[in-house]
Design a protein around this motif. Structure first.
Motif, PDB file in Angstrom:
ATOM      1  N   LEU A 159      -1.845  -3.386  35.227  1.00 56.67           N
ATOM      2  CA  LEU A 159      -0.522  -2.781  35.297  1.00 56.67           C
ATOM      3  C   LEU A 159      -0.490  -1.471  34.532  1.00 56.67           C
ATOM      4  CD1 LEU A 159       1.581  -6.014  34.683  1.00 56.67           C
ATOM      5  CD2 LEU A 159       0.961  -4.975  36.884  1.00 56.67           C
ATOM      6  N   THR A 160      -1.033  -1.491  33.327  1.00 52.97           N
ATOM      7  CA  THR A 160      -1.078  -0.277  32.521  1.00 52.97           C
ATOM      8  C   THR A 160      -2.069  -0.468  31.380  1.00 52.97           C
ATOM      9  OG1 THR A 160       0.279   1.345  31.306  1.00 52.97           O
ATOM     10  CG2 THR A 160       0.772  -0.979  30.934  1.00 52.97           C
ATOM     11  N   THR A 161      -2.573   0.651  30.895  1.00 54.23           N
ATOM     12  CA  THR A 161      -3.388   0.656  29.683  1.00 54.23           C
ATOM     13  C   THR A 161      -2.786   1.662  28.717  1.00 54.23           C
ATOM     14  OG1 THR A 161      -4.901   2.396  30.442  1.00 54.23           O
ATOM     15  CG2 THR A 161      -5.480   0.116  31.004  1.00 54.23           C
ATOM     16  N   GLY A 162      -3.131   1.528  27.447  1.00 51.71           N
ATOM     17  CA  GLY A 162      -2.634   2.470  26.453  1.00 51.71           C
ATOM     18  C   GLY A 162      -3.570   2.534  25.268  1.00 51.71           C
ATOM     19  N   SER A 163      -3.381   3.547  24.453  1.00 57.82           N
ATOM     20  CA  SER A 163      -4.172   3.675  23.230  1.00 57.82           C
ATOM     21  C   SER A 163      -3.390   4.495  22.216  1.00 57.82           C
ATOM     22  CB  SER A 163      -5.528   4.326  23.512  1.00 57.82           C
ATOM     23  OG  SER A 163      -5.372   5.669  23.928  1.00 57.82           O
ATOM     24  N   TRP A 164      -3.781   4.326  20.958  1.00 60.25           N
ATOM     25  CA  TRP A 164      -3.140   5.109  19.899  1.00 60.25           C
ATOM     26  C   TRP A 164      -4.148   5.360  18.787  1.00 60.25           C
ATOM     27  CZ3 TRP A 164      -2.709   4.656  14.676  1.00 60.25           C
ATOM     28  CH2 TRP A 164      -1.898   5.611  14.041  1.00 60.25           C
ATOM     29  N   GLY A 165      -4.035   6.536  18.168  1.00 61.34           N
ATOM     30  CA  GLY A 165      -4.820   6.859  16.985  1.00 61.34           C
ATOM     31  C   GLY A 165      -4.550   8.281  16.545  1.00 61.34           C
ATOM     32  N   ASN A 166      -4.858   8.568  15.292  1.00 66.38           N
ATOM     33  CA  ASN A 166      -4.834   9.953  14.826  1.00 66.38           C
ATOM     34  C   ASN A 166      -5.826  10.099  13.672  1.00 66.38           C
ATOM     35  OD1 ASN A 166      -3.460   9.341  12.301  1.00 66.38           O
ATOM     36  ND2 ASN A 166      -1.508   9.360  13.404  1.00 66.38           N
ATOM     37  N   ARG A 167      -6.133  11.325  13.337  1.00 67.30           N
ATOM     38  CA  ARG A 167      -7.182  11.597  12.355  1.00 67.30           C
ATOM     39  C   ARG A 167      -6.836  11.034  10.972  1.00 67.30           C
ATOM     40  NH1 ARG A 167     -11.284  14.888  12.890  1.00 67.30           N
ATOM     41  NH2 ARG A 167     -10.302  15.821  14.738  1.00 67.30           N
ATOM     42  N   GLN A 168      -5.567  11.152  10.573  1.00 70.55           N
ATOM     43  CA  GLN A 168      -5.165  10.688   9.252  1.00 70.55           C
ATOM     44  C   GLN A 168      -5.391   9.190   9.097  1.00 70.55           C
ATOM     45  OE1 GLN A 168      -0.981  10.934   8.463  1.00 70.55           O
ATOM     46  NE2 GLN A 168      -1.203  10.773   6.242  1.00 70.55           N
ATOM     47  N   CYS A 169      -4.978   8.428  10.092  1.00 70.03           N
ATOM     48  CA  CYS A 169      -5.165   6.984  10.039  1.00 70.03           C
ATOM     49  C   CYS A 169      -6.647   6.629  10.094  1.00 70.03           C
ATOM     50  CB  CYS A 169      -4.419   6.317  11.186  1.00 70.03           C
ATOM     51  SG  CYS A 169      -4.539   4.513  11.194  1.00 70.03           S
ATOM     52  N   LEU A 170      -7.381   7.303  10.979  1.00 68.89           N
ATOM     53  CA  LEU A 170      -8.811   7.040  11.112  1.00 68.89           C
ATOM     54  C   LEU A 170      -9.539   7.254   9.794  1.00 68.89           C
ATOM     55  CD1 LEU A 170     -11.283   6.461  12.919  1.00 68.89           C
ATOM     56  CD2 LEU A 170     -11.335   8.910  13.444  1.00 68.89           C
ATOM     57  N   MET A 171      -9.289   8.368   9.139  1.00 70.11           N
ATOM     58  CA  MET A 171      -9.994   8.676   7.898  1.00 70.11           C
ATOM     59  C   MET A 171      -9.563   7.751   6.757  1.00 70.11           C
ATOM     60  SD  MET A 171     -12.012  10.861   8.989  1.00 70.11           S
ATOM     61  CE  MET A 171     -12.812  11.220   7.416  1.00 70.11           C
ATOM     62  N   THR A 172      -8.301   7.336   6.757  1.00 67.23           N
ATOM     63  CA  THR A 172      -7.828   6.424   5.716  1.00 67.23           C
ATOM     64  C   THR A 172      -8.508   5.069   5.818  1.00 67.23           C
ATOM     65  OG1 THR A 172      -5.672   7.527   5.675  1.00 67.23           O
ATOM     66  CG2 THR A 172      -5.781   5.319   4.724  1.00 67.23           C
ATOM     67  N   ASP A 173      -8.755   4.611   7.043  1.00 66.04           N
ATOM     68  CA  ASP A 173      -9.354   3.300   7.240  1.00 66.04           C
ATOM     69  C   ASP A 173     -10.879   3.298   7.132  1.00 66.04           C
ATOM     70  OD1 ASP A 173      -7.153   1.696   7.451  1.00 66.04           O
ATOM     71  OD2 ASP A 173      -7.054   1.746   9.637  1.00 66.04           O
ATOM     72  N   LEU A 174     -11.504   4.483   7.157  1.00 66.51           N
ATOM     73  CA  LEU A 174     -12.965   4.535   7.107  1.00 66.51           C
ATOM     74  C   LEU A 174     -13.465   4.456   5.667  1.00 66.51           C
ATOM     75  CD1 LEU A 174     -13.942   7.142   9.849  1.00 66.51           C
ATOM     76  CD2 LEU A 174     -14.091   4.656   9.930  1.00 66.51           C
ATOM     77  N   LYS A 175     -13.216   3.292   5.079  1.00 74.57           N
ATOM     78  CA  LYS A 175     -13.674   3.025   3.725  1.00 74.57           C
ATOM     79  C   LYS A 175     -14.709   1.891   3.788  1.00 74.57           C
ATOM     80  CE  LYS A 175     -10.081   5.180   1.285  1.00 74.57           C
ATOM     81  NZ  LYS A 175      -9.279   5.600   2.401  1.00 74.57           N
ATOM     82  N   PRO A 176     -15.669   1.838   2.842  1.00 76.74           N
ATOM     83  CA  PRO A 176     -16.739   0.845   2.918  1.00 76.74           C
ATOM     84  C   PRO A 176     -16.303  -0.538   2.440  1.00 76.74           C
ATOM     85  CG  PRO A 176     -17.037   2.217   0.979  1.00 76.74           C
ATOM     86  CD  PRO A 176     -15.866   2.795   1.735  1.00 76.74           C
ATOM     87  N   ASP A 177     -15.247  -1.050   3.020  1.00 78.44           N
ATOM     88  CA  ASP A 177     -14.812  -2.416   2.738  1.00 78.44           C
ATOM     89  C   ASP A 177     -13.997  -2.880   3.938  1.00 78.44           C
ATOM     90  OD1 ASP A 177     -12.125  -1.451   2.479  1.00 78.44           O
ATOM     91  OD2 ASP A 177     -12.519  -0.939   0.392  1.00 78.44           O
ATOM     92  N   MET A 178     -13.434  -4.060   3.875  1.00 80.22           N
ATOM     93  CA  MET A 178     -12.709  -4.618   5.011  1.00 80.22           C
ATOM     94  C   MET A 178     -11.197  -4.470   4.871  1.00 80.22           C
ATOM     95  SD  MET A 178     -14.691  -5.614   7.421  1.00 80.22           S
ATOM     96  CE  MET A 178     -15.531  -4.071   7.085  1.00 80.22           C
ATOM     97  N   ARG A 179     -10.753  -3.555   4.019  1.00 80.92           N
ATOM     98  CA  ARG A 179      -9.319  -3.334   3.869  1.00 80.92           C
ATOM     99  C   ARG A 179      -8.838  -2.295   4.882  1.00 80.92           C
ATOM    100  NH1 ARG A 179      -9.018  -2.246  -2.519  1.00 80.92           N
ATOM    101  NH2 ARG A 179     -10.793  -0.945  -1.916  1.00 80.92           N
ATOM    102  N   TRP A 180      -7.571  -2.445   5.284  1.00 77.32           N
ATOM    103  CA  TRP A 180      -6.953  -1.540   6.247  1.00 77.32           C
ATOM    104  C   TRP A 180      -5.632  -1.059   5.663  1.00 77.32           C
ATOM    105  CZ3 TRP A 180     -10.425  -1.098  10.180  1.00 77.32           C
ATOM    106  CH2 TRP A 180     -11.318  -2.160  10.352  1.00 77.32           C
TER     107      TRP A 180
END
Length: 210
Positions: A159-180
């Motif tokens: 029926l439909t597909t979607g996606s979301w993301g931005n650089r700020q969120c991506l870089m904030t989550d790219l830490k060497p642990d399992m926290r988000w």
């Protein structure tokens, strides 16, 4: 601010009280899932929920909707790759952030198709640009086009597909642990950059009988 809140949470609040502390501060949703969750909720609300028998794989949204029946089964206790729970028994199947962890997603999509009644709906959400997070495995990533191909190969009409993301969120989550990162409206943007999809979702339907 995110760092200060996390430090206070870890250093000052006992582990058994941390969820209530986060809830009091409004920190109950991970930033990367906010838009995805909004889109899923809006789509489910467009259905006739009171007439739906629902299966959710590794999730919990029973309190949000007036489903006729609702069942949760957890991965990996239930391996959707191994086979369907029951043939043509559900009107809606939801798989939230599960398919990236399983060994045979093509089989799993076919088994979801078999579990749905004709005209039934499948909601699937997966990550794309996120770090490896084994639970117990982390095997796959799909773009919007990729998830559509997976579903159509299993017999679904997408029926439909979607996606979301931005650089700020991506870089904030790219830490060497399992926290988000938890979403803080005052400092976190929900602006979407289509070239940096963090979350991907699709809504698909099993064709009705002729």
């Amino acid at each position: 601010m995110q760092h200060l809140i996390r430090s206070a949470l870890n250093n000052l609040v006992p582990p058994d009280r941390r969820y209530r502390f986060r809830k009091a501060l409004g920190l109950t949703e991970t930033w990367s899932r906010v838009v995805m969750n909004q889109e899923v909720k809006k789509f489910i609300e467009s259905l006739d929920c009171a007439r739906l028998d629902v299966l959710e794989i590794s999730g919990k949204r029973e309190d949000d909707f007036n489903f006729r029946s609702y069942r949760v089964i957890e991965y990996p206790e239930y391996d959707v790759c191994a086979g369907p729970l029951a043939a043509e028994s559900f009107d809606l199947v939801i798989a939230e952030q599960v398919f990236e962890h399983i060994k045979h997603p093509d089989r799993a999509a076919t088994h979801v198709f078999q579990m749905l009644r004709p005209g039934g709906t499948f909601i699937i959400t997966t990550p794309f640009l996120v770090k490896i997070h084994p639970a117990p495995l982390d095997c796959f990533r799909w773009s919007q086009e990729g998830i559509q191909i997976l579903l159509e190969s299993a017999g679904f009409s997408v029926l439909t597909t979607g996606s979301w993301g931005n650089r700020q969120c991506l870089m904030t989550d790219l830490k060497p642990d399992m926290r988000w990162a938890y979403y803080i409206p005052a400092i976190h943007s929900l602006k979407n950059d289509p070239q940096l999809p963090i979350s991907v979702w699709a809504f698909a339907r099993k064709p009705s009988l002729a």
